[in-house]
Design a protein around this motif. Structure first.
Motif, PDB file in Angstrom:
ATOM      1  N   MET A 145      21.040  35.317  30.173  1.00  0.00           N
ATOM      2  CA  MET A 145      19.780  35.095  30.857  1.00  0.00           C
ATOM      3  C   MET A 145      19.161  36.449  31.202  1.00  0.00           C
ATOM      4  N   LYS A 146      17.872  36.554  30.980  1.00  0.00           N
ATOM      5  CA  LYS A 146      17.152  37.775  31.288  1.00  0.00           C
ATOM      6  C   LYS A 146      17.023  37.951  32.796  1.00  0.00           C
ATOM      7  N   LYS A 147      17.310  39.157  33.270  1.00  0.00           N
ATOM      8  CA  LYS A 147      17.176  39.436  34.698  1.00  0.00           C
ATOM      9  C   LYS A 147      15.712  39.669  35.031  1.00  0.00           C
ATOM     10  N   ILE A 148      15.301  39.109  36.137  1.00  0.00           N
ATOM     11  CA  ILE A 148      13.909  39.233  36.571  1.00  0.00           C
ATOM     12  C   ILE A 148      13.838  40.273  37.680  1.00  0.00           C
ATOM     13  N   ASN A 149      13.083  41.336  37.433  1.00  0.00           N
ATOM     14  CA  ASN A 149      12.899  42.397  38.414  1.00  0.00           C
ATOM     15  C   ASN A 149      11.452  42.866  38.386  1.00  0.00           C
ATOM     16  N   PHE A 150      10.986  43.363  39.507  1.00  0.00           N
ATOM     17  CA  PHE A 150       9.679  44.011  39.592  1.00  0.00           C
ATOM     18  C   PHE A 150       9.899  45.320  40.314  1.00  0.00           C
ATOM     19  N   ASP A 151       9.698  46.425  39.615  1.00  0.00           N
ATOM     20  CA  ASP A 151       9.879  47.739  40.233  1.00  0.00           C
ATOM     21  C   ASP A 151      11.268  47.829  40.876  1.00  0.00           C
ATOM     22  N   ASN A 152      12.282  47.342  40.147  1.00  0.00           N
ATOM     23  CA  ASN A 152      13.687  47.322  40.601  1.00  0.00           C
ATOM     24  C   ASN A 152      13.930  46.435  41.811  1.00  0.00           C
ATOM     25  N   ASN A 153      13.088  45.465  42.041  1.00  0.00           N
ATOM     26  CA  ASN A 153      13.248  44.533  43.149  1.00  0.00           C
ATOM     27  C   ASN A 153      13.467  43.128  42.614  1.00  0.00           C
ATOM     28  N   LYS A 154      14.334  42.378  43.270  1.00  0.00           N
ATOM     29  CA  LYS A 154      14.521  40.958  42.944  1.00  0.00           C
ATOM     30  C   LYS A 154      13.387  40.137  43.544  1.00  0.00           C
ATOM     31  N   ASN A 155      12.847  40.590  44.675  1.00  0.00           N
ATOM     32  CA  ASN A 155      11.699  39.929  45.292  1.00  0.00           C
ATOM     33  C   ASN A 155      10.893  40.986  46.032  1.00  0.00           C
ATOM     34  N   ILE A 156       9.674  40.660  46.368  1.00  0.00           N
ATOM     35  CA  ILE A 156       8.818  41.652  47.029  1.00  0.00           C
ATOM     36  C   ILE A 156       8.562  41.330  48.494  1.00  0.00           C
ATOM     37  N   ILE A 157       9.247  40.308  48.997  1.00  0.00           N
ATOM     38  CA  ILE A 157       9.015  39.941  50.408  1.00  0.00           C
ATOM     39  C   ILE A 157      10.169  40.330  51.312  1.00  0.00           C
ATOM     40  N   TRP A 158      11.224  40.901  50.777  1.00  0.00           N
ATOM     41  CA  TRP A 158      12.455  41.091  51.542  1.00  0.00           C
ATOM     42  C   TRP A 158      12.251  41.844  52.844  1.00  0.00           C
ATOM     43  N   LYS A 159      11.524  42.935  52.830  1.00  0.00           N
ATOM     44  CA  LYS A 159      11.307  43.697  54.078  1.00  0.00           C
ATOM     45  C   LYS A 159      10.456  42.912  55.067  1.00  0.00           C
ATOM     46  N   ASN A 160       9.378  42.331  54.571  1.00  0.00           N
ATOM     47  CA  ASN A 160       8.486  41.576  55.456  1.00  0.00           C
ATOM     48  C   ASN A 160       9.166  40.335  56.015  1.00  0.00           C
ATOM     49  N   LEU A 161       9.946  39.645  55.187  1.00  0.00           N
ATOM     50  CA  LEU A 161      10.652  38.458  55.667  1.00  0.00           C
ATOM     51  C   LEU A 161      11.576  38.824  56.823  1.00  0.00           C
ATOM     52  N   LYS A 162      12.340  39.873  56.645  1.00  0.00           N
ATOM     53  CA  LYS A 162      13.292  40.295  57.686  1.00  0.00           C
ATOM     54  C   LYS A 162      12.566  40.699  58.965  1.00  0.00           C
ATOM     55  N   SER A 163      11.529  41.485  58.820  1.00  0.00           N
ATOM     56  CA  SER A 163      10.820  41.965  60.002  1.00  0.00           C
ATOM     57  C   SER A 163      10.093  40.842  60.736  1.00  0.00           C
ATOM     58  N   ILE A 164       9.447  39.953  60.002  1.00  0.00           N
ATOM     59  CA  ILE A 164       8.736  38.836  60.639  1.00  0.00           C
ATOM     60  C   ILE A 164       9.736  37.874  61.279  1.00  0.00           C
ATOM     61  N   ARG A 165      10.839  37.613  60.600  1.00  0.00           N
ATOM     62  CA  ARG A 165      11.866  36.731  61.164  1.00  0.00           C
ATOM     63  C   ARG A 165      12.378  37.287  62.489  1.00  0.00           C
ATOM     64  N   LYS A 166      12.628  38.599  62.527  1.00  0.00           N
ATOM     65  CA  LYS A 166      13.115  39.218  63.760  1.00  0.00           C
ATOM     66  C   LYS A 166      12.050  39.197  64.860  1.00  0.00           C
ATOM     67  N   GLU A 167      10.783  39.400  64.495  1.00  0.00           N
ATOM     68  CA  GLU A 167       9.680  39.320  65.471  1.00  0.00           C
ATOM     69  C   GLU A 167       9.620  37.942  66.117  1.00  0.00           C
ATOM     70  N   LYS A 168       9.972  36.926  65.340  1.00  0.00           N
ATOM     71  CA  LYS A 168       9.952  35.538  65.822  1.00  0.00           C
ATOM     72  C   LYS A 168      11.262  35.157  66.524  1.00  0.00           C
ATOM     73  N   HIS A 169      12.168  36.130  66.654  1.00  0.00           N
ATOM     74  CA  HIS A 169      13.457  35.933  67.336  1.00  0.00           C
ATOM     75  C   HIS A 169      14.287  34.828  66.699  1.00  0.00           C
ATOM     76  N   LEU A 170      14.303  34.819  65.363  1.00  0.00           N
ATOM     77  CA  LEU A 170      15.107  33.852  64.618  1.00  0.00           C
ATOM     78  C   LEU A 170      16.245  34.577  63.909  1.00  0.00           C
ATOM     79  N   THR A 171      17.414  33.972  63.913  1.00  0.00           N
ATOM     80  CA  THR A 171      18.505  34.477  63.095  1.00  0.00           C
ATOM     81  C   THR A 171      18.314  33.963  61.678  1.00  0.00           C
ATOM     82  N   GLN A 172      19.082  34.523  60.764  1.00  0.00           N
ATOM     83  CA  GLN A 172      19.044  34.016  59.396  1.00  0.00           C
ATOM     84  C   GLN A 172      19.468  32.548  59.369  1.00  0.00           C
ATOM     85  N   ALA A 173      20.456  32.203  60.170  1.00  0.00           N
ATOM     86  CA  ALA A 173      20.922  30.811  60.228  1.00  0.00           C
ATOM     87  C   ALA A 173      19.835  29.896  60.788  1.00  0.00           C
ATOM     88  N   ASP A 174      19.091  30.367  61.798  1.00  0.00           N
ATOM     89  CA  ASP A 174      17.984  29.582  62.355  1.00  0.00           C
ATOM     90  C   ASP A 174      16.934  29.304  61.279  1.00  0.00           C
TER      91      ASP A 174
END
Length: 86
Positions: free
Chosen positions: A1-30
């Motif tokens: 299977m061909k690996k999907i990457n963009f500029d060596n990233n698997k996704n482009i939301i990883w930083k924003n997802l983490k930061s917004i999740r923390k701003e909302k006081h949610l754990t990954q499990a939440d």
């Protein structure tokens, strides 16, 4: 299977997802539990992989991340817009 990457990233939301999740006081499990209420098969480990840029994000996952976190898709995609200049 061909690996999907963009500029060596698997996704482009990883930083924003983490930061917004923390701003909302949610754990990954939440966040995973909230995603599961929409019948999405995602767990804490999958959230961790997304936030560590080692797992792709589907369009429906992106839509529900935004819905649950109360942000616009444009906010979540900010890194892409910064990279692409659009």
């Amino acid at each position: 299977m061909k690996k999907i990457n963009f500029d060596n990233n698997k996704n482009i939301i990883w930083k924003n997802l983490k930061s917004i999740r923390k701003e909302k006081h949610l754990t990954q499990a939440d966040l995973a539990a909230k995603m599961q209420t929409f019948n999405l098969n995602i767990d804490q480990q999958m959230i961790s992989k997304i936030e560590n840029n080692s797992r792709i994000v589907t369009d429906y996952e992106l839509a529900y991340f935004c819905k649950i976190l109360g942000v616009d898709v444009k906010d979540m995609l900010q890194k892409f817009e910064d990279i692409s200049g659009k």
